[in-house]
Design an enzyme around this catalytic site. Sequence first.
Site, short mmCIF file in Angstrom:
data_model
loop_
_atom_site.label_atom_id
_atom_site.label_comp_id
_atom_site.label_asym_id
_atom_site.label_seq_id
_atom_site.Cartn_x
_atom_site.Cartn_y
_atom_site.Cartn_z
N CYS A 148 57.11 50.03 -91.29
CA CYS A 148 58.32 48.93 -91.54
C CYS A 148 57.96 47.73 -92.18
O CYS A 148 58.19 47.42 -93.18
CB CYS A 148 59.03 48.57 -90.34
SG CYS A 148 59.96 49.86 -89.57
N HIS A 149 56.77 46.99 -91.49
CA HIS A 149 56.45 45.65 -92.24
C HIS A 149 54.82 45.69 -92.42
O HIS A 149 54.43 44.52 -92.64
CB HIS A 149 57.14 44.39 -91.54
CG HIS A 149 58.41 44.56 -91.39
ND1 HIS A 149 59.17 45.29 -90.19
CD2 HIS A 149 59.46 44.28 -92.15
CE1 HIS A 149 60.57 45.17 -90.37
NE2 HIS A 149 60.82 44.62 -91.46
N GLY A 150 54.22 46.79 -92.42
CA GLY A 150 52.82 46.70 -92.44
C GLY A 150 51.90 46.23 -91.56
O GLY A 150 50.88 45.28 -91.79
N PRO A 163 52.52 41.33 -89.91
CA PRO A 163 53.18 40.35 -89.10
C PRO A 163 53.37 40.47 -87.89
O PRO A 163 53.95 39.50 -87.01
CB PRO A 163 54.54 40.50 -89.79
CG PRO A 163 54.70 42.07 -90.20
CD PRO A 163 53.17 42.44 -90.52
#
Lengths: 187, 429, 289
Positions: A148-150, A163
């Site tokens: 999703c956001h690495g 994150p």
Amino acid sequence: MTDQHGQEPTRRDFIYIAAGGAAAVGGALTLWPFIDQMNPAADTLALASIRVDTSPVETGQQITVMWRGGPVFIRRRTQTEIEESLAVDISALPDGLARNENLSDDAPATDENRRFTEDLLIMKGNCTHLGCVPLGEAGDYDGWYCPCHGSHYDTAGRIRRGPAPENLPVPPLRVADEANPAIVVIG
Amino acid sequence: MSGPSTYEPQTGIERWLDSRLPIARLMWDSFVDFPTPRNLNYWWTFGGILAIFLMIQIITGVVLAMHYTADVNMAFDSVQRIRRDVPFGWLIQSMHANGASFFFLAVYIHIFRGMYYGSYKAPREVLWILGVVIYLLMMATGFLGYVLPWGQMSYWGAMVITNLFGALPVVGEGIREWLWGGFSVGNATLTRFYALHFLLPFVIAGVVILHIWALHVPGNNNPTGLTVKTKKDTLPFHPYYTVKDGFAIVVFLMIYAAFVFYMPDALGHADNYIEANPLVTPSHIVPEWYYLPFYAILRAITFDIGPISAQLGGVLAMFGAIAILFVLPWLDTSPVRSMRYRPVARWFFLIFMIVCLCLGWCGANNPDDHVLGTPLKFVNFAQILTLYYFAYFLVILPVLGFTERPKERPASIEAAVLGNKPATAQPAE
Amino acid sequence: MKTLIRNLAILAGTVIGAAFLTAAPAAAAEGEAHEPENHAWTFEGPFGTFERTQLQRGFQVFQEVCASCHALEHITFRNLGEGTGPFTCFPDPNASHEDDGHHAEPLCYDNPNDNPVILQIASAYMIEDGPDDAGDMFERAGTPADNWPSPFANEQQARASNGGAYPPDLSLIVKARAGGADYVRSLLLGYHEAPEGMTVRPGLHYNEYFPGGQIAMAPPLSDGIVTYADDTEATTEQMAEDVVTFLAWASDPHLVERNRTGLMVLIYLFVFAVLLWFAYKQVWSRVEH
């Protein structure tokens, strides 16, 4: 309701205050069942702990079980993965805490504090960023990678880059009984 | 709402709001300083009791809706889950089921009170009609709600009531299938009944607001039926009637609580603890107690009336028994409101009340059984009672207005309350 | 005050009347069957409660006798160890029996998932689960969260195995029969010789409390059919009382909680009503009425 007539003001006020107080207390107590009913029901709570037989999980294999409505990863790590994890410098981690519900809140994120047995790693499978399910054997640290956001997690489920703020949490775990050490109770 | 407003905003915020949305003024004039006849007895507390019960039903109902599943395969089990597993579900479900019974008990007392004291007469006809509308909506809501637990009585009650519409000539069959959403009571029926059962209470709440509005224009009737003439006839609603209503509400809640906690199933039926089965009818279908008088009227028409079949005649009689209430203000021709001063009418009214109770008794029994071992069958008893029921409205009340000699009435409410005693104390204003 | 009392009396009369009206059809629906015999139960009345040892005996009768034909759909294994359930507390199996008259403290578990008796009862049953990774259904040992397994897969199978009769689910039986616990107990004890002139159809049994008098269920209880763990003598009467108490609990597991809460609520409402009564007297003492 001020005292205009002058007779027995204290006794009269007492009655009004007592009646008003009784109404307030009754109202507050009545409120509780209507709030409590939204809490998890008994049948939901009964499923809050599950038993998993970990014996079929081979080295280098991961199974995902459903616990409290979400995934739990159960991975039997290879020797390489364990060594990789043991070699990590705890002080350099983004999150230095074990995030293990079986240990105290300030336990450091050592491999020993994360794993269940030497090779068995059991942890919740929702990224601590926004709840997506990370992919196994992926990412730059050979552990998990959240598409999703690495966010990259290492082979002990610790956040290394990205994150996500915390390591993947370890749920309450115990061995079902001495006779069957392979059966793990989650929750 | 009657007379000039006595509301005086005290603070800047109150003044600011009052010039924009005078809601505090409305509340003050309606429920604090509202001039209320000083002689209201305990029968007048049932309006407040009904407001409380509407609130109880809506709150517990919304809570139950959070846990209930409207699906024929799951509805029965989901109610069991509420009673067994949901925290305090057993309490909330019992409050809702018994709340319906006590709501109806209160509304019947409220209606009989209005009929005895002539509260439907001018200038309160619209108030009365709105009340009958609320009663009809309550009956519909109660019926729809009783279907939701999907027990045997739920299912067969729904079957019997929806089949009533099948009695209508020509369109009956179509209406019935339209109500069912199929060829029998089924999943489509359950889901639409659930949606409507959720909706109607809010419609009731809306009509209740109109009902209170219509009450506050002419003001309360009172046991003497006399019109309020001077300020001495009235007291401010608060604190005189807030505390009196409050006391009555708590006493009524005690009886309610005794049922909720100690006899949760006393007003229900054992068969509703068996899951609905379209293949097996319970040996004795009865509606909830609050519908029994109308159920008796429905079954009392066992004969064809000219072109009207017995089945259709029963349906028409049942709906007619409720519809006749709408025109009651014009059927009663007497200029005297309160039956306190109507020596003949009060006896007919007493008989009318007994007739209604006996109709309920007939509704609860098998029509072919005999009344207390006498040769009279319940069905024939119900026929006699039904005859009186309609005669009361269509013959007795219209005729009595002309033939009855009312007793002498006091000059004013104040005189009725104080008699010849001089007023020693006046309300604090 | 006098009018108040009169009004309240009328109100109470109306309520009782309404209750009577609804009770009337129940009695009528019984037809020719006898009125069930009134029995004194521990769970009757506002202070009614369940005795745990009796529930344990009742469960034993249910499990060993009734469960071979009857389902208990709404009960899960964990229910047996919740609240007033039979096995929330049980005698410590490790305590020595040669105690000098002292009863050892029973073991109690708040969470039925940890309760060894519950785990033992549950794991003795095989529950169908699945599908597994290969898409097949498989059997596994029961867990506390599982529902009590039904003896038959569906109603058709139950009927086929019972000569066309369907053994009803028992988890609500006490609530689902007019007469409640008294009726179920009477039925269990109501097997006699058929009266003169009645031909009992093959496969049926005469029971004076069953509507119609002929029931498909064979007399389920006979003296000594179970051996109680607590050395209570297993007479037919005793077993009927025990199993009906267990079924009453199964129908209404919150009964004790309901009674206790009700007492608190009524006391509160009474005190509140008294306070309001005096407040009302105070307020109205200012005006002539």
